[in-house]
Motif scaffolding. Sequence first.
Motif, PDB file in Angstrom:
ATOM      1  N   UNK A 248      35.282 105.146  58.214  1.00 23.26           N
ATOM      2  CA  UNK A 248      36.335 106.105  57.841  1.00 23.26           C
ATOM      3  C   UNK A 248      35.820 107.272  56.994  1.00 23.26           C
ATOM      4  N   UNK A 249      34.763 107.031  56.180  1.00 26.29           N
ATOM      5  CA  UNK A 249      34.247 108.090  55.318  1.00 26.29           C
ATOM      6  C   UNK A 249      33.137 108.922  55.917  1.00 26.29           C
ATOM      7  N   UNK A 250      32.632 108.551  57.098  1.00 22.92           N
ATOM      8  CA  UNK A 250      31.540 109.303  57.708  1.00 22.92           C
ATOM      9  C   UNK A 250      30.581 108.388  58.439  1.00 22.92           C
ATOM     10  N   UNK A 251      29.436 108.930  58.820  1.00 22.74           N
ATOM     11  CA  UNK A 251      28.496 108.208  59.670  1.00 22.74           C
ATOM     12  C   UNK A 251      27.236 107.785  58.918  1.00 22.74           C
ATOM     13  N   UNK A 252      26.745 106.599  59.246  1.00 20.72           N
ATOM     14  CA  UNK A 252      25.443 106.120  58.819  1.00 20.72           C
ATOM     15  C   UNK A 252      24.582 105.876  60.048  1.00 20.72           C
ATOM     16  N   UNK A 253      23.288 106.047  59.889  1.00 21.95           N
ATOM     17  CA  UNK A 253      22.336 105.718  60.947  1.00 21.95           C
ATOM     18  C   UNK A 253      21.675 104.399  60.571  1.00 21.95           C
ATOM     19  N   UNK A 254      21.787 103.396  61.461  1.00 20.77           N
ATOM     20  CA  UNK A 254      21.261 102.069  61.172  1.00 20.77           C
ATOM     21  C   UNK A 254      20.219 101.698  62.221  1.00 20.77           C
ATOM     22  N   UNK A 255      19.106 101.144  61.756  1.00 27.36           N
ATOM     23  CA  UNK A 255      18.060 100.666  62.660  1.00 27.36           C
ATOM     24  C   UNK A 255      17.649  99.255  62.257  1.00 27.36           C
ATOM     25  N   UNK A 256      17.644  98.350  63.219  1.00 26.27           N
ATOM     26  CA  UNK A 256      17.162  96.979  63.024  1.00 26.27           C
ATOM     27  C   UNK A 256      15.771  96.908  63.619  1.00 26.27           C
ATOM     28  N   UNK A 257      14.759  97.002  62.762  1.00 31.40           N
ATOM     29  CA  UNK A 257      13.392  97.056  63.245  1.00 31.40           C
ATOM     30  C   UNK A 257      12.957  95.732  63.865  1.00 31.40           C
ATOM     31  N   UNK A 258      11.880  95.788  64.610  1.00 32.21           N
ATOM     32  CA  UNK A 258      11.368  94.592  65.268  1.00 32.21           C
ATOM     33  C   UNK A 258      10.884  93.549  64.264  1.00 32.21           C
ATOM     34  N   UNK A 259      10.521  93.994  63.050  1.00 34.65           N
ATOM     35  CA  UNK A 259      10.086  93.033  62.040  1.00 34.65           C
ATOM     36  C   UNK A 259      11.257  92.394  61.304  1.00 34.65           C
ATOM     37  N   UNK A 260      12.494  92.729  61.720  1.00 32.10           N
ATOM     38  CA  UNK A 260      13.682  92.123  61.138  1.00 32.10           C
ATOM     39  C   UNK A 260      14.321  92.926  60.026  1.00 32.10           C
ATOM     40  N   UNK A 261      13.610  93.897  59.459  1.00 32.10           N
ATOM     41  CA  UNK A 261      14.184  94.709  58.384  1.00 32.10           C
ATOM     42  C   UNK A 261      15.231  95.672  58.945  1.00 32.10           C
ATOM     43  N   UNK A 262      16.226  95.970  58.129  1.00 35.52           N
ATOM     44  CA  UNK A 262      17.304  96.860  58.536  1.00 35.52           C
ATOM     45  C   UNK A 262      17.265  98.120  57.676  1.00 35.52           C
ATOM     46  N   UNK A 263      17.172  99.280  58.329  1.00 35.33           N
ATOM     47  CA  UNK A 263      17.106 100.568  57.644  1.00 35.33           C
ATOM     48  C   UNK A 263      18.449 101.280  57.755  1.00 35.33           C
ATOM     49  N   UNK A 264      18.881 101.854  56.653  1.00 34.27           N
ATOM     50  CA  UNK A 264      20.159 102.561  56.600  1.00 34.27           C
ATOM     51  C   UNK A 264      19.911 103.973  56.071  1.00 34.27           C
ATOM     52  N   UNK A 265      20.394 104.984  56.792  1.00 38.61           N
ATOM     53  CA  UNK A 265      20.209 106.375  56.384  1.00 38.61           C
ATOM     54  C   UNK A 265      21.563 107.044  56.217  1.00 38.61           C
ATOM     55  N   UNK A 266      21.735 107.720  55.071  1.00 42.66           N
ATOM     56  CA  UNK A 266      22.992 108.432  54.818  1.00 42.66           C
ATOM     57  C   UNK A 266      22.888 109.277  53.570  1.00 42.66           C
TER      58      UNK A 266
END
Length: 283
Positions: A248-266
Motif C-alpha cells: 500500500x505504501x509503495x514498491x520494494x525489490x526483493x531477491x532470493x539469492x541462490x545461497x538462500x539470502x534475501x535482499x530487499x531494496x527500497x
Amino acid sequence: MVPFRKMHGLGNDFVVLDAREGSVLDARRADLPITPARAATIADRRRGIGCDQVIVMEPGGDGADVFMRIRNPDGSEAGACGNATRCIASLVAEEGGKDRVVVRTVAGDLPVERLPGNLWRADLGPARLGWREVPLAREADTLHLPIGAGPVSDPAACSMGNPHATFFVPELDALDLGAIGPALEHDPIFPQRANIGFVQVLGPEHIRLAVWERGAGLTLACGSGACAALVNAARRSLTGRRAAVSLPGGDLEIEWREDGHVLMTGPVSTAFTGAIDLEAYPA
C-alpha cells in the motif's frame, strides 16, 4: 528531553531513539529505559507520537555498526524489521560517511549498502524454512500449513528473523483484512504469533502484498513480510526468485539469492525530528 526522529520506509513508520554511548539516552543508564509500557505509549497515535514500531539504536559491538532494538505498538519486542533496518542504516552511514554498514538485531547481523537514488539494499539473511525455525507449535509442512480463516487457507510459512505466514489469494481488494488478520496472527500453530501476508500474484516478477503485522496490525509496508512473500511465492513456483512487491505504501525489490539470502531494496525518509520527555510516560 530526549531527541527522536520520525522516519519511515514506504509509510511503515518509526520513532527512532538513540541510546548509544554519549547520547542523551545512553544505553548504560537505567533512569530512562524504554520499557514495554513506555514504548507502547510512544507508539500510540493519540497519546504518544505514533508509529508502527519504536526503534532504539544501541552500541553495535564487534562486527556491527549499531544494534537495533525493535518494539511493537503493544510493547512486545520484534526480532526483525526490514524497513527500519534501511532507516537505521541510512542514519549510521551518514554519520560515518559510509556506503555500507552492518545493523545488528536480535535475529542476526544485517549488512546494508547505499545505492543511487536514495535506495538502500539490505541483506536480511537466509530465509528459514523448517517448522522449528518459523517456529510452529507442532511439526507441519511449511509450504502448506493446515490453517485458515474466512475465505483464506493453505498458507506457506517461513522466518525472516520473525515468523511469517503467506496466503495466496485471487483478489486482494476483496478481503476484509482487519477481520481475518487478528485470528490468523493468534492461531495456535504460531507459539510466538505471526505476521500474516496476503498476496495477489500479478506475474512472475510482480506481486501485490498486504500484511497484518504481529503486534501492530495493518501497516502500509512490511519489509520482512515482502521478503517472506517472495520466498513463499517462489517456493510454490508462482514467481521467480526476484520480483517487485507492491505494498500500500509503495514498491520494494526483493531477491532470493541462490545461497538462500534475501535482499530487499527500497527508499528511506525522515518525516520530522523532535524531543520527548520520557519521564512523562509510564514506566
